[in-house]
Design a protein around this motif. Structure first.
Motif, PDB file in Angstrom:
ATOM      1  N   SER A   1       0.855  -1.191   0.000  1.00 24.43           N
ATOM      2  CA  SER A   1       0.000   0.000   0.000  1.00 24.43           C
ATOM      3  C   SER A   1       0.887   1.236   0.000  1.00 24.43           C
ATOM      4  O   SER A   1       1.939   1.247   0.635  1.00 24.43           O
ATOM      5  CB  SER A   1      -0.879   0.022   1.249  1.00 24.43           C
ATOM      6  OG  SER A   1      -1.510   1.277   1.392  1.00 24.43           O
ATOM      7  N   THR A   2       0.459   2.241  -0.701  1.00 20.82           N
ATOM      8  CA  THR A   2       1.060   3.567  -0.554  1.00 20.82           C
ATOM      9  C   THR A   2       0.058   4.501   0.105  1.00 20.82           C
ATOM     10  O   THR A   2       0.294   5.051   1.187  1.00 20.82           O
ATOM     11  CB  THR A   2       1.478   4.131  -1.927  1.00 20.82           C
ATOM     12  OG1 THR A   2       2.485   3.294  -2.478  1.00 20.82           O
ATOM     13  CG2 THR A   2       2.031   5.554  -1.792  1.00 20.82           C
TER      14      THR A   2
ATOM     15  N   THR B   1      -3.249   4.082   1.360  1.00 24.38           N
ATOM     16  CA  THR B   1      -4.039   3.762   2.550  1.00 24.38           C
ATOM     17  C   THR B   1      -3.167   3.785   3.797  1.00 24.38           C
ATOM     18  O   THR B   1      -3.535   4.401   4.812  1.00 24.38           O
ATOM     19  CB  THR B   1      -4.721   2.395   2.382  1.00 24.38           C
ATOM     20  OG1 THR B   1      -5.330   2.351   1.089  1.00 24.38           O
ATOM     21  CG2 THR B   1      -5.784   2.176   3.443  1.00 24.38           C
TER      22      THR B   1
ATOM     23  N   PRO C   1      -8.969   4.832  -7.940  1.00 23.26           N
ATOM     24  CA  PRO C   1      -8.478   4.674  -6.551  1.00 23.26           C
ATOM     25  C   PRO C   1      -6.956   4.688  -6.484  1.00 23.26           C
ATOM     26  O   PRO C   1      -6.401   4.888  -5.409  1.00 23.26           O
ATOM     27  CB  PRO C   1      -9.053   3.311  -6.130  1.00 23.26           C
ATOM     28  CG  PRO C   1      -9.289   2.569  -7.410  1.00 23.26           C
ATOM     29  CD  PRO C   1      -9.616   3.611  -8.440  1.00 23.26           C
TER      30      PRO C   1
HETATM   31  N1   CP Z   1      -6.318   2.995  -3.253  1.00 23.95           N
HETATM   32  C1   CP Z   1      -5.489   2.254  -2.492  1.00 23.95           C
HETATM   33  O1   CP Z   1      -5.932   1.415  -1.701  1.00 23.95           O
HETATM   34  O2   CP Z   1      -4.177   2.497  -2.688  1.00 23.95           O
HETATM   35  P1   CP Z   1      -2.991   1.762  -1.925  1.00 23.95           P
HETATM   36  O3   CP Z   1      -3.027   0.302  -2.357  1.00 23.95           O
HETATM   37  O4   CP Z   1      -1.751   2.469  -2.347  1.00 23.95           O
HETATM   38  O5   CP Z   1      -3.252   1.857  -0.464  1.00 23.95           O
END
Ligand code: CP
Length: 331
Positions: free
Chosen positions: A78-79, A81, A290
């Motif tokens: 993840s970045t 979240t 997203p």
């Molecule tokens: N939209 C989202 O969940 O991005 P990440 O996977 O970077 O958290």
């Protein structure tokens, strides 16, 4: 107006209006699914998020959650979240235990999810969990003595993303009811779409689902949202729905869920939003994603004022601040 009501936050010498006292309906609650949220709850979340936005713009950081600790437990990458939850708790005056790569934790020694969350619950006031298995957040909630926020569980749900998506639509369009919303791309594996479709059942909208045949929305999710009155049609071509689309929500093909490269290659690149696509879209269409994107939206589109995906990232901070404060009983 700059003033504080009882229980609200003094901010670095300034006093900022954070709205009327609330009813604490989310205090101590797990947030596992968007199905937990009524339409009235959504209004409440978004009103708190608006206040968070005002507060951040005015003072940046404040002491609403001074002394509170959030554990950010991410079993998969993840970045946005992970970093937005950490930024959110720190802007609220609290602190974070970031476990962004469980391979550096005792998970790599074979520790189970129940034992890991029980341990973190001893240190933290709230646990934000991302996990590759659908249902993992619900499992964690059974063992955790502290609230769990589902930050994405496999192909299941990503409720905080859907909440920020809806907040984005409200901001960009001023309302949600009456809109035609097109969800495009990997609707099978994309958990953000599963959560957003469920959340849209609370509104009077038309939803167009556009995907390759092999990546259609799971039938159980489709039946669920239709049974709740959501008007959904499915399409293979974006062209037939683009002229009527008010909000175009693009998703990436989730490579991590494909067993073989050939199957992925067959669908990757099925839909790419370019400047030419935008020329054929409504002048007031909102383009969302997203993120991360891996080629579904050409970079040439980024400067188009209708491209809202980086504003969407920013809105996510305010929504996650609101959710943390609510669960901590301080909204
Ligand atoms: N939209 C989202 O969940 O991005 P990440 O996977 O970077 O958290």
């Amino acid at each position: 107006m700059e003033r504080v009501q009882a229980g609200h936050a003094p901010m670095l010498g300034k006093r900022v209006e954070l709205g009327p006292p609330r009813d604490g309906r989310f205090k101590g609650k797990h947030i596992l699914s968007v199905n937990q949220f009524s339409r009235e709850d959504l209004e409440y979340v978004f009103s708190v998020a608006e206040e968070m936005r005002t507060a951040v713009e005015l003072v940046g950081t404040f002491d609403l959650l001074k002394g509170k600790v959030l554990a950010c437990l991410f079993y998969s990458p993840s970045t946005r979240t992970s970093s937005s939850f950490i930024a959110a708790v720190e802007r609220l005056g609290g602190s974070a235990i970031p476990i962004n790569e469980v391979k550096y934790s005792s998970v790599s020694k074979g520790e189970s999810l129940p034992d890991t969350v029980r341990t973190l619950a001893a240190y933290a006031d709230l646990i934000v969990l991302r996990h590759p298995e659908t249902g993992a957040a619900a499992t964690a909630a059974r063992y955790s003595g502290k609230p769990i926020i589902n930050a994405g569980d496999g192909q299941g749900e990503h409720p905080t993303q859907a909440l920020l998506d809806l907040f984005t639509i409200r901001h960009e369009r001023g309302h949600v009811d009456g809109l035609t919303i097109t969800l495009l791309g990997d609707l099978k594996y994309g958990r953000t779409v599963h959560s957003l479709a469920r959340l849209l059942t609370k509104h009077d909208v038309k939803v167009r689902m556009v995907s390759p045949e092999t990546l259609r929305l799971p039938r159980d999710v489709l039946e669920e949202v239709r049974s709740r009155g959501l008007m959904v049609t499915e399409h293979a071509s974006l062209e037939e729905v683009l002229p009527d689309t008010d909000v175009l929500y693009v998703t990436r093909v989730q490579k991590e869920y494909f067993d073989d490269q050939a199957a992925y290659d067959a669908v990757q690149g099925s839909y790419v939003i370019t400047a030419d696509t935008m020329r054929r879209a409504r002048k007031d269409m909102v383009l969302m994603h997203p993120l991360p994107r891996v080629g579904e939206i050409a970079m040439e589109v980024d400067d188009d004022p209708r491209a809202a995906y980086f504003r969407q990232v920013q809105y996510g901070l305010y929504v996650r601040m609101a959710l943390i404060a609510m669960v901590m009983g301080r909204a």
